[in-house]
Design a protein around this motif. Structure first.
Motif, mmCIF file in Angstrom:
data_model
loop_
_atom_site.group_PDB
_atom_site.id
_atom_site.type_symbol
_atom_site.label_atom_id
_atom_site.label_comp_id
_atom_site.label_asym_id
_atom_site.label_seq_id
_atom_site.Cartn_x
_atom_site.Cartn_y
_atom_site.Cartn_z
ATOM 1 N N UNK A 71 0.837 -1.193 0.000
ATOM 2 C CA UNK A 71 0.000 0.000 0.000
ATOM 3 C C UNK A 71 0.876 1.248 0.000
ATOM 4 N N UNK A 72 0.328 2.343 -0.546
ATOM 5 C CA UNK A 72 1.120 3.567 -0.669
ATOM 6 C C UNK A 72 0.293 4.810 -0.373
ATOM 7 N N UNK A 73 0.804 5.637 0.528
ATOM 8 C CA UNK A 73 0.255 6.966 0.782
ATOM 9 C C UNK A 73 1.249 7.709 1.672
ATOM 10 N N UNK A 74 0.917 8.920 2.098
ATOM 11 C CA UNK A 74 1.805 9.671 2.973
ATOM 12 C C UNK A 74 1.805 9.059 4.380
ATOM 13 N N UNK A 75 2.877 9.289 5.127
ATOM 14 C CA UNK A 75 3.040 8.647 6.438
ATOM 15 C C UNK A 75 1.852 8.846 7.381
ATOM 16 N N UNK A 76 1.282 10.055 7.521
ATOM 17 C CA UNK A 76 0.189 10.197 8.492
ATOM 18 C C UNK A 76 -1.057 9.421 8.112
ATOM 19 N N UNK A 77 -1.267 9.210 6.821
ATOM 20 C CA UNK A 77 -2.471 8.518 6.382
ATOM 21 C C UNK A 77 -2.318 6.996 6.456
ATOM 22 N N UNK A 78 -1.061 6.528 6.375
ATOM 23 C CA UNK A 78 -0.794 5.105 6.596
ATOM 24 C C UNK A 78 -0.963 4.741 8.064
ATOM 25 N N UNK A 79 -0.623 5.664 8.945
ATOM 26 C CA UNK A 79 -0.536 5.349 10.374
ATOM 27 C C UNK A 79 -1.689 5.940 11.186
ATOM 28 N N UNK A 80 -1.759 7.259 11.291
ATOM 29 C CA UNK A 80 -2.815 7.882 12.099
ATOM 30 C C UNK A 80 -4.204 7.562 11.555
ATOM 31 N N UNK A 81 -4.401 7.819 10.276
ATOM 32 C CA UNK A 81 -5.745 7.722 9.707
ATOM 33 C C UNK A 81 -6.242 6.286 9.633
ATOM 34 N N UNK A 82 -5.353 5.348 9.349
ATOM 35 C CA UNK A 82 -5.777 3.959 9.129
ATOM 36 C C UNK A 82 -5.358 3.043 10.274
ATOM 37 N N UNK A 83 -5.116 3.617 11.446
ATOM 38 C CA UNK A 83 -4.533 2.826 12.547
ATOM 39 C C UNK A 83 -5.397 1.623 12.936
ATOM 40 N N UNK A 84 -6.697 1.785 13.021
ATOM 41 C CA UNK A 84 -7.536 0.673 13.455
ATOM 42 C C UNK A 84 -7.517 -0.466 12.439
ATOM 43 N N UNK A 85 -7.577 -0.109 11.147
ATOM 44 C CA UNK A 85 -7.550 -1.149 10.111
ATOM 45 C C UNK A 85 -6.194 -1.854 10.071
ATOM 46 N N UNK A 86 -5.115 -1.076 10.227
ATOM 47 C CA UNK A 86 -3.779 -1.679 10.267
ATOM 48 C C UNK A 86 -3.657 -2.625 11.465
ATOM 49 N N UNK A 87 -4.169 -2.180 12.610
ATOM 50 C CA UNK A 87 -4.057 -2.966 13.833
ATOM 51 C C UNK A 87 -4.876 -4.253 13.770
ATOM 52 N N UNK A 88 -6.154 -4.121 13.416
ATOM 53 C CA UNK A 88 -7.050 -5.272 13.486
ATOM 54 C C UNK A 88 -7.101 -6.087 12.201
ATOM 55 N N UNK A 89 -7.351 -5.407 11.082
ATOM 56 C CA UNK A 89 -7.529 -6.149 9.823
ATOM 57 C C UNK A 89 -6.235 -6.789 9.348
#
Length: 320
Positions: free
Chosen positions: A79-97
């Motif tokens: 996946x590709x985007x800017x750092x804040x959108x990979x981490x802050x914005x999508x944190x729940x999906x990254x963590x759980x999914x």
């Protein structure tokens, strides 16, 4: 080993070259985009593999969920985007999914820290590595230059599990030789020393190299180590160096809270307590500006590393 010269190509071009090369070898590699293919340079991957390129639009959380589903079906999504959108914005999906489900997704966050430049504070993540470091099973990697990225990238592809690649998009300072070997999860000693350990990552490696030269003029023998993989931290190397110098400095293009400085301090406080001085952003949001200006403003230069090294040495002497 250290050349200190600017690379002629943007680091993202090396990344996309490697992505295409891996795609040629492995048909399971796919990419997902949040409408930033031009910024990420991945439009070249789309031209080569249109059927393996998915643009989900400006919907980063959804992108992570789609990537998780593709991984569950046997694909290797990047996946590709800017750092804040990979981490802050999508944190729940990254963590759980992704991470909780134990899936094999590689997440590239571009323009880390002050290198977001004119995109300003909204796009300038000073906490992305701290966010990802708190997710179990996550690997966090930040390349210094193209030579290092070329050696590590195949290891990222072959590693099963979530990986966060914190990628400088623009020109990097060339530090390493093309024939040098690197291992994901293992730090790299640039120079051995006896008086103070300087642990650096990303763009701060070049600053550490310059700081070492200034310290040498004052008779201070600094050990310079590149911690390119924040998680897992190379604890053996950190401990070995700390036992030798008994004074440590960390330098990162990130908040001093929770990333390299935090990881090193937490580890050494429980194993071999020594002075650890953290060079990085001191609990501030970002702002608009060019990288050089922002490095000066937030104290991300060789000057701060030199001062921190002297401070760590002085504390060691006072405690002796």
């Amino acid at each position: 080993m250290a050349t200190g010269s600017k690379e002629e190509r943007w680091l993202r071009e090396t990344y996309v070259d490697l992505l295409i090369e891996a795609g040629e070898q492995n048909p399971d590699i796919v990419i997902l985009e949040a409408d930033l293919m031009k910024a990420a340079g991945t439009i070249r991957f789309k031209e080569r593999f249109p059927e393996r390129t998915i643009n989900v639009g400006i919907a980063e959380a959804n992108m992570m969920s789609v990537a998780a589903g593709m991984s569950a079906m046997g694909k290797i999504p990047f996946t590709h985007t800017f750092t804040p959108f990979t981490t802050r914005r999508a944190c729940d999906q990254v963590t759980l999914s992704i991470a909780y489900a134990g899936l094999n997704v590689k997440m590239m966050g571009s323009d880390p820290g002050v290198t977001a430049e004119l995109n300003g504070g909204t796009h300038m993540s000073m906490e992305d590595m701290a966010v990802m470091r708190n997710i179990p099973g996550m690997v966090i990697y930040e390349p210094v230059d193209s030579a290092q990225l070329r050696k590590i990238f195949p290891q990222i592809v072959s590693h099963y599990g979530p990986v966060y690649i914190r990628l400088l998009r623009r020109n990097a300072v060339s530090i390493f030789n093309e024939d040098q070997e690197f291992t994901l999860g293992k730090g790299t000693v640039l120079k051995e020393g006896a008086d103070v350990t300087i642990l650096a990552t990303g763009i701060m490696v070049a600053e550490a190299v310059e700081a070492e030269k200034e310290l040498k003029k004052e008779g201070i023998d600094a050990e310079i180590i590149n911690i390119h993989t924040l998680k897992p931290l190379d604890e053996d190397l950190v401990l070995k160096s700390a036992k030798k110098t008994k004074a440590v400095v960390t330098a990162e293009n990130h908040s001093v809270i929770g990333a390299l400085g935090g990881a090193v301090s937490e580890f050494l406080s429980g194993t071999f307590p020594v002075p650890v001085i953290r060079v990085g952003v001191q609990d501030h949001f970002g702002e608009v500006g060019f990288t050089g200006f922002l490095q000066e403003k937030y104290g991300l230069t060789k000057k701060e590393i030199v001062a921190a090294a002297k401070q760590a040495i002085q504390i060691r002497r006072e405690q002796a």
